[in-house]
Design a protein around this motif. Sequence first.
Motif, PDB file in Angstrom:
ATOM      1  N   PRO A 114      14.881   7.287  -0.546  1.00  0.00           N
ATOM      2  CA  PRO A 114      15.002   7.943   0.764  1.00  0.00           C
ATOM      3  C   PRO A 114      13.662   8.401   1.343  1.00  0.00           C
ATOM      4  O   PRO A 114      13.456   8.336   2.558  1.00  0.00           O
ATOM      5  N   ALA A 115      12.743   8.839   0.480  1.00  0.00           N
ATOM      6  CA  ALA A 115      11.458   9.336   0.982  1.00  0.00           C
ATOM      7  C   ALA A 115      10.652   8.242   1.675  1.00  0.00           C
ATOM      8  O   ALA A 115       9.759   8.535   2.485  1.00  0.00           O
ATOM      9  N   LEU A 116      10.938   6.979   1.351  1.00  0.00           N
ATOM     10  CA  LEU A 116      10.192   5.863   1.936  1.00  0.00           C
ATOM     11  C   LEU A 116      10.939   5.183   3.085  1.00  0.00           C
ATOM     12  O   LEU A 116      10.435   4.218   3.644  1.00  0.00           O
ATOM     13  N   GLN A 117      12.094   5.683   3.411  1.00  0.00           N
ATOM     14  CA  GLN A 117      12.877   5.073   4.486  1.00  0.00           C
ATOM     15  C   GLN A 117      12.376   5.584   5.838  1.00  0.00           C
ATOM     16  O   GLN A 117      12.985   6.435   6.483  1.00  0.00           O
ATOM     17  N   SER A 118      11.242   5.064   6.224  1.00  0.00           N
ATOM     18  CA  SER A 118      10.570   5.488   7.453  1.00  0.00           C
ATOM     19  C   SER A 118       9.796   4.303   8.012  1.00  0.00           C
ATOM     20  O   SER A 118       9.361   3.423   7.269  1.00  0.00           O
ATOM     21  N   TYR A 119       9.619   4.308   9.330  1.00  0.00           N
ATOM     22  CA  TYR A 119       8.810   3.247   9.935  1.00  0.00           C
ATOM     23  C   TYR A 119       7.357   3.326   9.499  1.00  0.00           C
ATOM     24  O   TYR A 119       6.599   2.357   9.609  1.00  0.00           O
ATOM     25  N   TRP A 120       6.950   4.493   8.950  1.00  0.00           N
ATOM     26  CA  TRP A 120       5.589   4.621   8.447  1.00  0.00           C
ATOM     27  C   TRP A 120       5.357   3.766   7.210  1.00  0.00           C
ATOM     28  O   TRP A 120       4.227   3.454   6.856  1.00  0.00           O
ATOM     29  N   LEU A 121       6.439   3.403   6.512  1.00  0.00           N
ATOM     30  CA  LEU A 121       6.295   2.475   5.393  1.00  0.00           C
ATOM     31  C   LEU A 121       5.724   1.151   5.878  1.00  0.00           C
ATOM     32  O   LEU A 121       4.863   0.543   5.224  1.00  0.00           O
ATOM     33  N   VAL A 122       6.194   0.697   7.036  1.00  0.00           N
ATOM     34  CA  VAL A 122       5.710  -0.563   7.605  1.00  0.00           C
ATOM     35  C   VAL A 122       4.251  -0.426   8.026  1.00  0.00           C
ATOM     36  O   VAL A 122       3.424  -1.322   7.786  1.00  0.00           O
ATOM     37  N   ILE A 123       3.906   0.716   8.617  1.00  0.00           N
ATOM     38  CA  ILE A 123       2.573   0.873   9.215  1.00  0.00           C
ATOM     39  C   ILE A 123       1.537   1.294   8.173  1.00  0.00           C
ATOM     40  O   ILE A 123       0.546   0.592   7.925  1.00  0.00           O
ATOM     41  N   HIS A 124       1.750   2.457   7.574  1.00  0.00           N
ATOM     42  CA  HIS A 124       0.736   3.035   6.680  1.00  0.00           C
ATOM     43  C   HIS A 124       0.509   2.191   5.428  1.00  0.00           C
ATOM     44  O   HIS A 124      -0.634   1.825   5.107  1.00  0.00           O
ATOM     45  N   VAL A 125       1.581   1.862   4.719  1.00  0.00           N
ATOM     46  CA  VAL A 125       1.427   1.168   3.442  1.00  0.00           C
ATOM     47  C   VAL A 125       0.846  -0.230   3.632  1.00  0.00           C
ATOM     48  O   VAL A 125       0.012  -0.687   2.855  1.00  0.00           O
ATOM     49  N   SER A 126       1.272  -0.921   4.685  1.00  0.00           N
ATOM     50  CA  SER A 126       0.746  -2.270   4.913  1.00  0.00           C
ATOM     51  C   SER A 126      -0.749  -2.237   5.213  1.00  0.00           C
ATOM     52  O   SER A 126      -1.516  -3.042   4.681  1.00  0.00           O
ATOM     53  N   VAL A 127      -1.179  -1.287   6.046  1.00  0.00           N
ATOM     54  CA  VAL A 127      -2.599  -1.212   6.416  1.00  0.00           C
ATOM     55  C   VAL A 127      -3.447  -0.851   5.201  1.00  0.00           C
ATOM     56  O   VAL A 127      -4.505  -1.452   4.962  1.00  0.00           O
ATOM     57  N   ILE A 128      -2.997   0.133   4.420  1.00  0.00           N
ATOM     58  CA  ILE A 128      -3.749   0.528   3.226  1.00  0.00           C
ATOM     59  C   ILE A 128      -3.813  -0.612   2.219  1.00  0.00           C
ATOM     60  O   ILE A 128      -4.867  -0.899   1.632  1.00  0.00           O
ATOM     61  N   SER A 129      -2.690  -1.288   2.005  1.00  0.00           N
ATOM     62  CA  SER A 129      -2.659  -2.380   1.032  1.00  0.00           C
ATOM     63  C   SER A 129      -3.559  -3.529   1.456  1.00  0.00           C
ATOM     64  O   SER A 129      -4.342  -4.061   0.649  1.00  0.00           O
ATOM     65  N   ILE A 130      -3.483  -3.923   2.719  1.00  0.00           N
ATOM     66  CA  ILE A 130      -4.299  -5.035   3.214  1.00  0.00           C
ATOM     67  C   ILE A 130      -5.783  -4.699   3.148  1.00  0.00           C
ATOM     68  O   ILE A 130      -6.605  -5.502   2.689  1.00  0.00           O
ATOM     69  N   SER A 131      -6.145  -3.498   3.592  1.00  0.00           N
ATOM     70  CA  SER A 131      -7.564  -3.116   3.585  1.00  0.00           C
ATOM     71  C   SER A 131      -8.099  -3.015   2.160  1.00  0.00           C
ATOM     72  O   SER A 131      -9.236  -3.422   1.885  1.00  0.00           O
ATOM     73  N   THR A 132      -7.288  -2.498   1.238  1.00  0.00           N
ATOM     74  CA  THR A 132      -7.722  -2.422  -0.160  1.00  0.00           C
ATOM     75  C   THR A 132      -7.920  -3.816  -0.751  1.00  0.00           C
ATOM     76  O   THR A 132      -8.885  -4.071  -1.480  1.00  0.00           O
ATOM     77  N   GLY A 133      -7.004  -4.737  -0.423  1.00  0.00           N
ATOM     78  CA  GLY A 133      -7.178  -6.108  -0.879  1.00  0.00           C
ATOM     79  C   GLY A 133      -8.428  -6.751  -0.314  1.00  0.00           C
ATOM     80  O   GLY A 133      -9.155  -7.464  -1.031  1.00  0.00           O
ATOM     81  N   MET A 134      -8.701  -6.494   0.955  1.00  0.00           N
ATOM     82  CA  MET A 134      -9.914  -7.035   1.565  1.00  0.00           C
ATOM     83  C   MET A 134     -11.162  -6.510   0.871  1.00  0.00           C
ATOM     84  O   MET A 134     -12.164  -7.223   0.737  1.00  0.00           O
ATOM     85  N   LEU A 135     -11.126  -5.251   0.428  1.00  0.00           N
ATOM     86  CA  LEU A 135     -12.301  -4.652  -0.211  1.00  0.00           C
ATOM     87  C   LEU A 135     -12.571  -5.226  -1.595  1.00  0.00           C
ATOM     88  O   LEU A 135     -13.641  -4.989  -2.160  1.00  0.00           O
ATOM     89  N   LEU A 136     -11.633  -5.988  -2.149  1.00  0.00           N
ATOM     90  CA  LEU A 136     -11.889  -6.640  -3.434  1.00  0.00           C
ATOM     91  C   LEU A 136     -13.016  -7.655  -3.310  1.00  0.00           C
ATOM     92  O   LEU A 136     -13.841  -7.796  -4.223  1.00  0.00           O
ATOM     93  N   VAL A 137     -13.072  -8.365  -2.185  1.00  0.00           N
ATOM     94  CA  VAL A 137     -14.087  -9.420  -2.008  1.00  0.00           C
ATOM     95  C   VAL A 137     -15.499  -8.843  -1.972  1.00  0.00           C
ATOM     96  O   VAL A 137     -16.386  -9.310  -2.714  1.00  0.00           O
ATOM     97  N   PRO A 138     -15.795  -7.821  -1.135  1.00  0.00           N
ATOM     98  CA  PRO A 138     -17.157  -7.263  -1.183  1.00  0.00           C
ATOM     99  C   PRO A 138     -17.481  -6.601  -2.515  1.00  0.00           C
ATOM    100  O   PRO A 138     -18.644  -6.563  -2.915  1.00  0.00           O
ATOM    101  N   GLY A 139     -16.453  -6.088  -3.219  1.00  0.00           N
ATOM    102  CA  GLY A 139     -16.713  -5.521  -4.542  1.00  0.00           C
ATOM    103  C   GLY A 139     -17.232  -6.576  -5.501  1.00  0.00           C
ATOM    104  O   GLY A 139     -18.214  -6.356  -6.224  1.00  0.00           O
ATOM    105  N   VAL A 140     -16.578  -7.745  -5.506  1.00  0.00           N
ATOM    106  CA  VAL A 140     -17.028  -8.853  -6.354  1.00  0.00           C
ATOM    107  C   VAL A 140     -18.413  -9.322  -5.924  1.00  0.00           C
ATOM    108  O   VAL A 140     -19.294  -9.576  -6.769  1.00  0.00           O
ATOM    109  N   ALA A 141     -18.628  -9.422  -4.610  1.00  0.00           N
ATOM    110  CA  ALA A 141     -19.926  -9.887  -4.105  1.00  0.00           C
ATOM    111  C   ALA A 141     -21.052  -8.939  -4.505  1.00  0.00           C
ATOM    112  O   ALA A 141     -22.149  -9.390  -4.877  1.00  0.00           O
TER     113      ALA A 141
END
Length: 320
Positions: free
Chosen positions: A164-191
Amino acid sequence: MPVNATLATYSDWMYNSAVGVYLLATFLYVYEQAFGRAPVKAKERDLVVAGGTGDQWKPGLVVPTKPERSRAERFGRMAVALTLLGVLFHVAALVLRGVATGRAPWGNMYEYGALLTLAAVVTFVVLMRSFPIRRLGGFVLVPVVILMFLGGTALYAPAAPVQPALQSYWLVIHVSVISISTGMLLVPGVASLLYLVKAANDRKPEKFAKFAGRLPSADTLDRLAYRSTVLAFPLFTIGIMFGAIWAEAAWGRFWGWDPKETVAFVSWVVYAAYLHARATAGWRGANAAWINTVGFLLTVFNLFFINLVTTGLHSYAGVG
């Protein structure tokens, strides 16, 4: 909404297929890195004497040639094709999980990791069009395969409605943006890690001569790390801001120094320091790369230790 078990099963199959394809691509990237020709500058590429036939031949006329591809180079191109195939499987896994559950498919650690690793692979594929970094595919895909393997085994969660705590439209917005940006930061970390290896070899060539000699130039690695961080940092910032807004709506405060919030903020400060250092002449090169590496290690720490070991307000978004 009831879960569609058939689509959920297909999603798991697509996920496992993506892991297998990425693993095969990793071996091919590593083969090219190990046995391919050392990178050369454009002006050093072979030129051949060319002209007409018989009496019409004109000596001294040079034209660039396209050298025959070695086995290692062919394997490298095959690795790229497999990576794209893996991305298709990866996307299908997330889409099918979302359709099966009737919600955004990043409501637990398994799904969060799937989106994060997809963002990392897509970022690498996009950057390959602008930088000569195909040989770095193995270095990028190794952590991706490890994360996906852990996600599909230790962190796996069956398809189900979110808490129930995650049943919010913020799940779509906040979690997706954080997850995508964190994944993107893997590439410069390796570089940045590889830049430090390259820089150490430039100072003492006997240290990593054979390994570093096959890496892209230090300048290429530096620009790759900087430009990919520039792309990911605004998204990471927006994700933190969205998280604060969601926290105010859910818990009545924007910030509470929860462990995950705190480490995310420290990571943000480190990446901001990296971008500032990279823009300052005296801190470019190895100094900036060390800062970026610290930021990368903090994101990994936040992903695993904070989510799985500590207890906080974000604990409900853990394994299950």
